[in-house]
Write an enzyme that holds these catalytic residues in place. Sequence first.
Site, PDB file in Angstrom:
ATOM      1  N   LYS A 282       0.895  -1.164   0.009  1.00  0.00           N
ATOM      2  CA  LYS A 282      -0.227   0.059   0.080  1.00  0.00           C
ATOM      3  C   LYS A 282       0.821   1.173   0.008  1.00  0.00           C
ATOM      4  O   LYS A 282       2.110   1.064   0.585  1.00  0.00           O
ATOM      5  CB  LYS A 282      -0.882   0.061   1.161  1.00  0.00           C
ATOM      6  CG  LYS A 282      -2.144  -0.660   1.312  1.00  0.00           C
ATOM      7  CD  LYS A 282      -3.041  -0.819   2.151  1.00  0.00           C
ATOM      8  CE  LYS A 282      -4.333  -0.242   1.864  1.00  0.00           C
ATOM      9  NZ  LYS A 282      -5.496  -0.126   2.950  1.00  0.00           N
ATOM     10  N   GLU A 370     -19.286  -7.262   9.114  1.00  0.00           N
ATOM     11  CA  GLU A 370     -20.382  -6.637   9.786  1.00  0.00           C
ATOM     12  C   GLU A 370     -21.404  -7.705  10.263  1.00  0.00           C
ATOM     13  O   GLU A 370     -21.967  -7.705  11.573  1.00  0.00           O
ATOM     14  CB  GLU A 370     -21.082  -5.552   9.020  1.00  0.00           C
ATOM     15  CG  GLU A 370     -20.307  -4.466   8.542  1.00  0.00           C
ATOM     16  CD  GLU A 370     -19.186  -4.507   7.630  1.00  0.00           C
ATOM     17  OE1 GLU A 370     -19.308  -5.432   6.913  1.00  0.00           O
ATOM     18  OE2 GLU A 370     -18.381  -3.492   7.262  1.00  0.00           O
ATOM     19  N   ARG A 398     -25.035  -4.647   5.866  1.00  0.00           N
ATOM     20  CA  ARG A 398     -24.579  -5.799   5.681  1.00  0.00           C
ATOM     21  C   ARG A 398     -25.184  -6.840   6.888  1.00  0.00           C
ATOM     22  O   ARG A 398     -25.085  -8.022   6.778  1.00  0.00           O
ATOM     23  CB  ARG A 398     -22.927  -5.935   5.577  1.00  0.00           C
ATOM     24  CG  ARG A 398     -22.560  -5.361   4.408  1.00  0.00           C
ATOM     25  CD  ARG A 398     -22.871  -6.602   3.459  1.00  0.00           C
ATOM     26  NE  ARG A 398     -22.571  -6.068   2.247  1.00  0.00           N
ATOM     27  CZ  ARG A 398     -21.165  -6.217   1.390  1.00  0.00           C
ATOM     28  NH1 ARG A 398     -20.397  -6.678   2.052  1.00  0.00           N
ATOM     29  NH2 ARG A 398     -21.004  -6.042   0.207  1.00  0.00           N
TER      30      ARG A 398
HETATM   31  C1  LIG Z   1     -18.884  -3.867   3.793  1.00  0.00           C
HETATM   32  C2  LIG Z   1     -17.613  -3.020   3.872  1.00  0.00           C
HETATM   33  N1  LIG Z   1     -17.037  -2.699   5.308  1.00  0.00           N
HETATM   34  C3  LIG Z   1     -16.170  -1.760   5.434  1.00  0.00           C
HETATM   35  C4  LIG Z   1     -15.843  -1.036   4.383  1.00  0.00           C
HETATM   36  C5  LIG Z   1     -14.807   0.133   4.624  1.00  0.00           C
HETATM   37  N2  LIG Z   1     -13.361  -0.077   3.750  1.00  0.00           N
HETATM   38  C6  LIG Z   1     -13.121   0.235   2.710  1.00  0.00           C
HETATM   39  S1  LIG Z   1     -11.522  -0.422   2.210  1.00  0.00           S
HETATM   40  C7  LIG Z   1     -11.474  -1.242   3.449  1.00  0.00           C
HETATM   41  C8  LIG Z   1     -10.373  -2.117   3.703  1.00  0.00           C
HETATM   42  C9  LIG Z   1     -10.387  -3.044   2.463  1.00  0.00           C
HETATM   43  O1  LIG Z   1      -9.131  -3.934   2.400  1.00  0.00           O
HETATM   44  P1  LIG Z   1      -8.416  -4.832   1.325  1.00  0.00           P
HETATM   45  O2  LIG Z   1      -9.810  -5.703   1.055  1.00  0.00           O
HETATM   46  O3  LIG Z   1      -7.489  -5.603   1.980  1.00  0.00           O
HETATM   47  O4  LIG Z   1      -8.001  -3.768   0.202  1.00  0.00           O
HETATM   48  P2  LIG Z   1      -7.032  -2.687   0.115  1.00  0.00           P
HETATM   49  O5  LIG Z   1      -7.566  -1.647   0.762  1.00  0.00           O
HETATM   50  O6  LIG Z   1      -6.017  -3.215   1.039  1.00  0.00           O
HETATM   51  O7  LIG Z   1      -6.361  -2.918  -1.318  1.00  0.00           O
HETATM   52  C10 LIG Z   1     -12.606  -1.128   4.283  1.00  0.00           C
HETATM   53  C11 LIG Z   1     -12.578  -1.930   5.475  1.00  0.00           C
HETATM   54  C12 LIG Z   1     -16.285  -1.241   3.123  1.00  0.00           C
HETATM   55  N3  LIG Z   1     -15.946  -0.753   1.999  1.00  0.00           N
HETATM   56  N4  LIG Z   1     -17.339  -2.318   2.840  1.00  0.00           N
END
Ligand SMILES: Cc1ncc(C[n+]2csc(CCOP(=O)(O)OP(=O)(O)O)c2C)c(N)n1
Length: 627
Positions: A282, A370, A398
């Site tokens: 990242k 969630e 969710r």
């Molecule tokens: C259902 C849901 N819960 C929480 C979020 C908030 N959120 C946005 S990006 C993220 C992290 C995603 O992590 P990852 O899938 O590893 O992707 P990365 O950002 O590391 O590429 C979160 C928790 C979301 N978008 N959707």
Amino acid sequence: MADRLLDTIHSPQDLRRLSVADLERLAREIRALVTSTVAEHGGHLASNLGVVDLTLVLHRAFDFSRDHLVWDVGHQCYAHKILTGRREGFKRLRTSGGVSGFPAPAESPYDPFRTGHAGASIGTALGLALAERAAGSDARTVAVIGDGAMANGLALESLNHAGGVGADLLVILNDNHMAISPTVGGLARYLTRMRTAPLYDNLKQEAREVLDRLPLGESMMRAIHVLKDAFKEAVVPEHVFERFGFRCFGPVDGHDMEALLEAMEEMKQLEGPRLLHIHTKKGHGFAPAAEKPEAWHSARPFTEQNGQLIAEPEAVEAGAWTDAAMDELLAMATDDKRLVAITAAMPEGTGLARFAHRFPGRFFDVGICESHAVALAAGLAKGGLRPVVAVYSTFLQRAYDQLFHEVALQGLPILCLVDRAGLVGADGPTHHGLYDIAYLRHWPGVTLAAPADRHELAGMLRLAVDAGGPWAIRYPRDAVPPTNFSEEPVQVGRAAVLRRGKDGALVALGTSVAVAIEAAARLEAEGVHLTVVSARFAKPVDADGLAEWLGSHPWVLTVEDHTAPGGFGSAVLEAAEAQGLDARKVHRAAVPDAFIEHDTRAAQLAAAGLGADGIAERVRALVRRTT
Ligand SMILES: Cc1ncc(C[n+]2csc(CCOP(=O)(O)OP(=O)(O)O)c2C)c(N)n1
């Protein structure tokens, strides 16, 4: 800027003629553009910088004008937007008239879905793949999902199905060992181990070839078959997703353009369910974000030269309700050992990081799950604890069925702190918290509150923690009013009258109270005298209060930062009808029944008629009608 390679790229097809060195140069240029644009407008910086190489390689290997590319969450789609004809709109990223920060089919046919919630990419991609199969087409389908989202139940359900039906689906697991915060749980631990494992598929192939070269008879071959599998297991640990029916490849360094290109070309030649595991970092290419990816996940505008975040009024205010709620929660948790806190991968956004720091043994980060967060809370409550689930309104959706089945139906005392309730600004329609009143108020025994000021917030939290059933307290991405509107004690189902006038009554909920007060003050100067009420509760509605306000005013206007269908105003209409009151005198100001595009929160509120100007205008119209 004429010598920018990027300026010669007009469509993904142009990538085909580029060498590895050119692609590396292009990746640097795109990173620079992403960084400078986010510096100006804010946005999801760290995740986007991490997938620039992957995006280039994907668009070079596949033809997504006919193949399908689904980004999980979609917060990492900036390079994809830049490459698919949206460079002009990207200049005004997340601002009115500019491109959205998430995939948006209205912007481009390269975006199959409008997304923003985690975990859905594999399911929707599988649907596309099966539709292509039904049509007899050879178009390919790719889902890109992070290691954080991969642990989401929806993602795992989809993987299970995809492996079972043998769909022609490529899943790219973008493993950066971070969600917003470091990924948690068993899958995260497993992936850490796999990071140092040899390349799965290649090595397995080698093991097979060694055994196949041994001169053995038929019966010996059968016997060795068993050994062969055991040998494979010993040499290369089987990837967990192979058990789901996926052929697994990797891990590949997601910043090694040559290796990535080679792997992607190989993926393209294959068919069936297959998973390519890549490692990315990242914030790659921008030191401040690479060093602190959590802080740079969703960044507000900053100075590019030194990575200094710019304090802008809206951003300063954004976390104010969150901070206030955490102050109160921490104070209560010091005395009340039953209080435990749960987040679904959002310790920073919800403010629960502070709780985790103070009470590490009473804090649970369950990952982007969630549904599980709420089910877990039900179990903890049944076991005698008082769980607090702090979650953004949009993501609590969710857990709709867990709220019904595991919580409301059991009458269990859990408290949901529903953060980012209302319009949220630049993240736009996937992230607005506009539906929580509608989806929480229809179950018996649920109490649903929204504070207008700090005094109400504190009172509600104390009542919620002592309550015998489920509670939710909603608050927005906004500032807490500097002073309280009244010091009247908070009681369940009782509103507070803040000012009295005879010409009409504004009955506002939560953050809308400040707006109603401002509108009333302006109208006073025009000779219109209004009652202003802080409703405090969307459920139960203050029935006695309502009878009084309807009885003594020509009209009542409800005001809320929530969608009109099923919201607070609807609850008031129902309460009026239930009591045989004249419901025709009830009018509603709420967010219209439409998806509201990205903009500033203030502009969105104004456009919905929920700023002081809009409310004053509604009142003038009501006054004209009733005089
Ligand atoms: C259902 C849901 N819960 C929480 C979020 C908030 N959120 C946005 S990006 C993220 C992290 C995603 O992590 P990852 O899938 O590893 O992707 P990365 O950002 O590391 O590429 C979160 C928790 C979301 N978008 N959707």
